[in-house]
Structures are given as structure tokens and as C-alpha cells.
Motif scaffolding. Structure first.
Motif, short mmCIF file in Angstrom:
data_model
loop_
_atom_site.label_atom_id
_atom_site.label_comp_id
_atom_site.label_asym_id
_atom_site.label_seq_id
_atom_site.Cartn_x
_atom_site.Cartn_y
_atom_site.Cartn_z
N ASP A 1 0.75 -1.31 0.18
CA ASP A 1 0.15 0.05 -0.08
C ASP A 1 0.78 1.31 -0.01
O ASP A 1 1.89 1.12 0.53
CB ASP A 1 -0.74 0.11 1.32
N HIS A 2 0.38 2.38 -0.60
CA HIS A 2 1.21 3.48 -0.74
C HIS A 2 1.68 4.03 0.62
O HIS A 2 2.45 4.68 1.01
CB HIS A 2 0.49 4.67 -1.54
N THR A 3 0.47 3.68 1.70
CA THR A 3 1.06 4.17 3.14
C THR A 3 2.13 3.56 3.70
O THR A 3 2.91 4.08 4.53
CB THR A 3 -0.33 3.88 4.06
N THR A 4 2.33 2.34 3.27
CA THR A 4 3.87 1.61 3.48
C THR A 4 5.02 2.26 3.07
O THR A 4 5.99 2.63 3.74
CB THR A 4 3.77 0.45 3.17
N VAL A 5 4.80 3.02 1.81
CA VAL A 5 5.94 3.52 1.20
C VAL A 5 6.03 4.78 2.05
O VAL A 5 7.34 5.47 2.34
CB VAL A 5 5.52 4.25 -0.25
N ILE A 6 4.86 5.72 2.40
CA ILE A 6 5.31 7.01 3.28
C ILE A 6 5.86 6.45 4.50
O ILE A 6 6.90 7.34 4.87
CB ILE A 6 3.79 7.43 3.35
N HIS A 7 5.53 5.43 5.22
CA HIS A 7 6.04 4.98 6.31
C HIS A 7 7.53 5.02 6.21
O HIS A 7 8.32 5.47 7.05
CB HIS A 7 5.22 4.14 6.96
N ALA A 8 7.98 4.11 5.26
CA ALA A 8 9.08 3.87 4.89
C ALA A 8 10.03 5.17 4.70
O ALA A 8 11.24 5.28 5.20
CB ALA A 8 9.29 2.70 3.76
N HIS A 9 9.57 5.99 3.93
CA HIS A 9 10.21 7.27 3.46
C HIS A 9 10.63 8.03 4.79
O HIS A 9 11.66 8.46 5.14
CB HIS A 9 9.28 7.94 2.46
N ASP A 10 9.58 8.26 5.62
CA ASP A 10 9.73 8.99 6.75
C ASP A 10 10.55 8.40 7.75
O ASP A 10 11.55 9.13 8.25
CB ASP A 10 8.20 9.11 7.61
N LYS A 11 10.53 7.24 7.86
CA LYS A 11 11.42 6.66 8.96
C LYS A 11 12.86 6.52 8.41
O LYS A 11 13.66 7.02 9.29
CB LYS A 11 11.14 5.17 8.79
N ILE A 12 13.26 6.39 7.17
CA ILE A 12 14.65 6.50 6.60
C ILE A 12 15.05 7.84 6.77
O ILE A 12 16.31 8.19 7.20
CB ILE A 12 14.75 5.85 5.20
N HIS A 13 14.31 8.89 6.39
CA HIS A 13 14.70 10.10 6.47
C HIS A 13 14.85 10.37 7.98
O HIS A 13 15.78 11.25 8.18
CB HIS A 13 13.41 11.13 6.03
N ARG A 14 14.10 10.15 8.95
CA ARG A 14 14.41 10.61 10.23
C ARG A 14 15.88 9.74 10.81
O ARG A 14 16.55 10.56 11.41
CB ARG A 14 13.49 9.92 11.11
N GLU A 15 15.95 8.62 10.47
CA GLU A 15 16.84 7.84 10.94
C GLU A 15 18.32 8.46 10.29
O GLU A 15 19.30 8.47 11.02
CB GLU A 15 16.80 6.26 10.64
#
Ligand SMILES: Nc1ncnc2c1ncn2[C@@H]1O[C@H](COP(=O)(O)OP(=O)(O)OP(=O)(O)O)[C@@H](O)[C@H]1O
Length: 531
Positions: A497-511
Motif C-alpha cells: 500500500d502507498h501508506t507503507t511507502v510513506i512510512h518507509a520514507h519518513d522512517k529512513i529520512h528521520r534515521e
């Protein structure tokens, strides 16, 4: 030292000076410099090459230039035989050895020869300017060559408009550059069975772009003249049309060794027709092509504008088709797009199956390179394969050429193949600043290689950290480096789902902001993707 050896060495030394002038430097350095003369006997000279692929490369592309250089050096025609010595030749020692052999030619004499050559045009009738990587002779060279071989008799003059210069836009090793129009003795048909042993089904990589063409080719080869007749394959330059045609020919011969299979390019067909008219024996030509079981005609587009040849081909086609013989044709475009192709011929091509080959996707390009490296028993790192495959998109011949160049470069410099070496070896082909198309396939491939995962892992359901984390990084990079939409990225990574992509993007961006090691990893990956 025997007189023959000294003679051979001095001829070779002089020929080298000619060739140095005829080739651009990297080509001379890569292909010519590593060779050495082995023996000379009357008009045959044997030349040693360090590797099989150098031998094949020279045989397929540079024989005319080498022969011309030898002729310029010795004032006589030589047959050239290449022998693979399968050894790492150290160029400096080759130079030294050849120089030692020429000891009987005083240095000053060599200087004089060299100076003389310097002031001459580059090997006459071969090239007016140094040969570049495309080895493309200009049309003027070709016409000049035709002029050089003298007037053609009247009968052929009527057809002379049909002789066109070869398509010099192609880097095509298999085309006959100098049709020998004066040879009126046609070889017996058995000699025409000139299929390349490497072009077989098992060496052909199947991908989305050629799946249908491959399946149809298999069907035709298993049941000639029964399923698709004629069978017409078209597609861009270097995409595997000839490979498939030869594979069909091989398979038919395997299944039925007695069948007469003839492969010919349409240019050669035209030239043989002209020859038969010159020799006053067109009937001979007709019989030759009408008594076979399978006719494979490559690059039929060259028949456009050649009315006489089209007429002859039309009759050949009808005779074979009526006799239930298989006809296979290739072209760079669909029949309806071949201008000035006679309607009756076009409509015949449409009787059977017309199939196309599209440019390969990244995955297929990578698979082609892997297969090629495997066939040559070479260990080429994955990142080098991806580096090449991501830059050459539309031509498998060029793709293979780039790999061969990297291999040659490594072998000649006695260095291992790695990304730095590949970049150096290919810097003329991929000039700096050339924009590179970044695709999600490329990103997935680089991330998978980096984390030592299989490509499919990135799209699989697995959620273990060693897979899930690289997958999130790959999603992040797709979002950052491409214009692909979030739902599309989700789809590419196993229908998420596209929400999974948003989650992955935010997580990596933060980390990335808090974890210097991760930040460096991402930077490294971006460098690999963009380089
Ligand atoms: N799918 C493939 N798998 C493996 N090798 C391939 C494939 N497609 C093409 N090649 C290789 O690429 C090179 C060029 O292929 P080929 O000569 O068949 O192209 P072509 O379409 O006939 O080109 P042209 O239009 O110039 O005649 C050959 O060495 C061939 O073996």
C-alpha cells in the motif's frame, strides 16, 4: 634469427606504424598492440592474440584494415590467420620482442618509413580518417572503394543504382563490407550454411521484450513451413533478430541434418544477383535459391528501392512458398513501414506471422551481460554489470561491446575488474555529464546487490529486519530519486500500500539525521545509482 623471422618482424613493424595511424589511439592500444606476429609463409601471416575474444574481435572487424596495412608494408596481399595464445601479454615485452626481431632493419630506416607513412593518407581505400570505435566507413569511402575496383559491365550498370553503401550507422560486425563484385563463381550451396555457432537458443536470454519473438522462433524451428510461413521478425539495431534467425537455422539442422538451410543478408542477395548478371548466368542464381528448404533473409529493409532485386526475390519467395518451404525474414521495421517495398511483396510478408523485438528492460540487460561473462568464464562483479546495463539501453550489441571493452582493459592492464576500472575503460563511451536515467529497477538492483539480497526479496512478503530494512531504504531512494508515484512504488515492491511507502520514507529520512552510519550508507548508494 632466420631471414623469414626478420622479414616478418620488419613487415609487422611497418604495418603497425600504418595501423597506428589508421586507428584512434584507444582502439590501437586495446586491440592491435597486444598482438604479435608468429610466422610468415608465402602470403600467409599468423598473428598471435592474447585472448580468444581479442581474436574474435579482430577477425570480425579489423581484417580489412590489417590486410591493407600489411599490403602497404610489404606491397603484397596477405591472408591473415589469428591464433589465440591465451596468455596475458605484457605489451611492453611484445614491443621489445618485436623490436628485437627487427634488429636487421636499422632504426634510421624505420624512422624514414615512419616519416613516409606520416605523410601518406591513412591506408588507401580503407579510411580517410582514423577508425573510431564504431569502425564506420563513410559512404564516400565505400563509393571510392567501388570506384577503385573498376568499371562494372553494362548488365550490372543497369542495376548499379541498386548497390547502396552499407548502413554505417550500425556497429554491425556481421555485415559484409566489401562485396566482391568481381567474383562471378558462386560457391556451392553447402558453403552458404554460414550460421554463427554462438547464435543458438540456449545462449539467447529471454525477457519481456523478446518473449513472443523467441516463442515463435522456437515454434517455427520445430515445425518448419507448418506454423508461420513466412515468419517476419523486426526490431531495432542489435536486439537479437539475427541471433534468433540463426538459432532457428541451427535447430532445424539439428532436427533434420539433411535439410538445406540458407542464411543470407539482403545485401548479399543483391550482390549475388548482380554477379550472376555480370557472369551472364542469372539462371544459376535462381536455381541456387529455389532449391532449398529454409531461406533466412536478414535485413530485408535494404531491398527498398531495389526494384530488380525485389522482383527476383518475389519469384524466389513464390517458388519456395508454393513448394511449402520455410521463409524467415528480418528487418529493422515492420513491412508496412519499409518505404518503396512493392505492395505485392509486402502483402506476402503479411501472410505469415509478424513479430517484433523491443529494447530490453534492465533485468534482461543484466541477464545478457551475466550470460556473456559466464560464457567467457569471467568473473565480473555484479556492480560492474549493473553499471554497464544501466547505461546502455537500446542495443545488446553495444552492451556486449562495452563488457568486452572492460574485460580487454582489465586484461591488458593486468588489473582486476571493478567499478573504477570499468569507469575508466568506458569513459569514452559514457562521457561525463551524460544524464543517466534512474529507474526503480536500477535502484532495486543496486540496493539488493549492496545488501547481498536477491532481487525478489525486495518484493517478497518477508518482514525480517535484514530484508525489511533494505526494502525501506530502496523505497526511500525511489521516492527521492524518481518521479514515480507513491502507489506505483508500493506496487513495485510486492503490491504494498502507498501508506507503507510513506512510512518507509519518513522512517529512513528521520534515521538518516540521527545515524551517521546509515547516512553514509545512503550517500554511498546514491553515488552508485547516479554514477
Ligand atoms: N536476448 C539476447 N540474449 C543474448 N544475446 C543477445 C540477445 N539479443 C541480442 N544478443 C546479442 O547481441 C548481438 C547483436 O544481436 P543481433 O546481431 O542478433 O542483432 P540484430 O537485431 O540482428 O541487429 P541488426 O539490426 O544490426 O542486424 C549478438 O551478439 C547477439 O548474440
Amino acid at each position: 634469427m632466420s631471414a623469414d623471422t626478420a622479414y616478418m618482424a620488419s613487415i609487422w613493424q611497418t604495418a603497425l606504424i600504418h595501423m597506428k595511424k589508421a586507428f584512434i589511439k584507444p582502439l590501437f592500444e586495446t586491440w592491435i598492440k597486444s598482438t604479435m606476429p608468429l610466422s610468415i609463409n608465402d602470403n600467409v601471416i599468423e598473428i598471435g592474440t592474447p585472448k580468444q575474444f581479442v581474436k574474435e574481435w579482430l577477425e570480425s572487424r579489423y581484417v580489412p584494415v590489417i590486410k591493407a596495412a600489411l599490403k602497404a608494408a610489404a606491397n603484397k596481399d596477405f591472408e591473415v590467420i589469428f591464433i589465440n595464445m591465451d596468455m596475458d601479454i605484457d605489451i611492453e615485452s611484445v614491443e621489445e620482442e618485436t623490436a628485437l626481431l627487427t634488429i636487421e632493419v636499422p632504426a634510421t630506416e624505420l624512422d624514414i618509413i615512419s616519416e613516409k607513412i606520416e605523410n601518406q593518407p591513412i591506408i588507401p581505400a580503407i579510411a580517410e580518417k582514423p577508425i573510431t570505435d564504431n569502425d564506420a566507413l563513410t559512404n564516400t569511402d565505400y563509393l571510392k572503394y567501388l570506384d577503385d575496383i573498376g568499371d562494372i559491365p553494362e548488365a550490372a550498370a543497369a542495376l548499379s543504382t541498386e548497390i547502396s553503401p552499407p548502413d554505417t550507422t550500425k556497429n554491425n560486425i556481421k555485415k559484409e563490407r566489401y562485396p566482391n563484385r568481381q567474383n562471378t563463381n558462386l560457391p556451392p550451396i553447402s558453403e552458404e550454411f554460414n550460421l554463427n555457432p554462438k547464435y543458438i537458443f540456449s545462449t539467447f536470454v529471454i525477457g519481456n521484450s523478446n518473449r513472443l519473438a523467441h516463442a515463435a522462433s522456437l515454434a517455427v524451428s520445430e515445425a518448419p513451413a507448418q506454423v508461420y510461413n513466412p515468419f517476419f521478425i523486426y526490431g531495432g539495431v542489435g536486439l537479437g533478430k539475427t541471433h534468433l534467425m540463426h538459432a532457428i537455422g541451427h535447430r532445424i539442422k539439428e532436427n533434420n541434418p539433411n535439410s538445406k538451410v540458407v542464411y543470407i543478408s539482403s545485401e548479399k542477395f543483391t550482390n549475388e544477383l548482380i554477379n550472376s548478371i555480370i557472369s551472364g548466368n542469372p539462371e544459376n542464381f535462381r536455381q541456387r535459391y529455389r532449391n532449398i528448404d529454409v531461406l533466412l533473409v536478414d535485413d530485408i529493409q535494404f531491398l527498398s528501392k531495389k526494384e530488380h532485386t525485389q522482383e527476383e526475390f518475389f519469384h524466389t519467395f513464390n517458388t519456395l512458398h508454393d513448394a511449402n518451404k520455410q521463409i524467415i525474414i528480418s528487418s529493422d521495421r515492420a513491412p508496412r513501414e519499409i518505404q518503396t517495398l512493392e505492395d505485392r511483396l509486402r502483402s506476402r510478408f503479411e501472410w505469415g506471422l509478424i513479430t517484433d523485438i523491443q529494447p530490453p528492460d534492465l533485468e534482461t540487460r543484466i541477464a545478457v551481460l551475466r550470460k556473456k561473462a559466464m560464457m567467457e568464464s569471467l568473473n565480473v562483479p555484479n556492480e560492474v554489470i549493473v553499471y554497464i546495463a544501466s547505461r546502455i539501453e537500446n542495443n545488446i550489441r553495444e552492451l556486449e561491446g562495452a563488457l568486452i571493452r572492460v574485460i580487454a582493459y582489465a586484461s591488458l592492464n593486468n588489473q582486476p575488474i571493478d567499478i573504477d576500472l570499468a569507469t575508466e575503460a568506458l569513459k569514452d563511451i559514457f562521457p561525463d555529464g551524460r544524464p543517466k536515467q534512474i529507474t526503480t529497477d536500477l535502484i532495486k538492483d543496486i540496493v539488493a546487490t549492496y545488501f547481498k539480497l536477491k532481487l525478489e526479496d525486495l518484493s517478497a512478503k518477508k518482514r525480517t529486519r535484514n530484508v525489511a530494512f533494505p526494502r525501506q531504504i530502496a523505497m526511500y531512494l525511489c521516492r527521492e530519486l524518481t518521479e514515480i508515484s507513491l502507489p506505483k512504488i508500493g506496487e513495485i515492491f510486492g503490491g504494498r500500500d502507498h501508506t507503507t511507502v510513506i512510512h518507509a520514507h519518513d522512517k529512513i529520512h528521520r534515521e538518516r539525521n540521527s545515524d551517521a552510519k546509515l547516512n553514509n550508507t545512503i550517500k554511498d548508494l546514491i553515488k552508485r545509482i547516479e554514477s
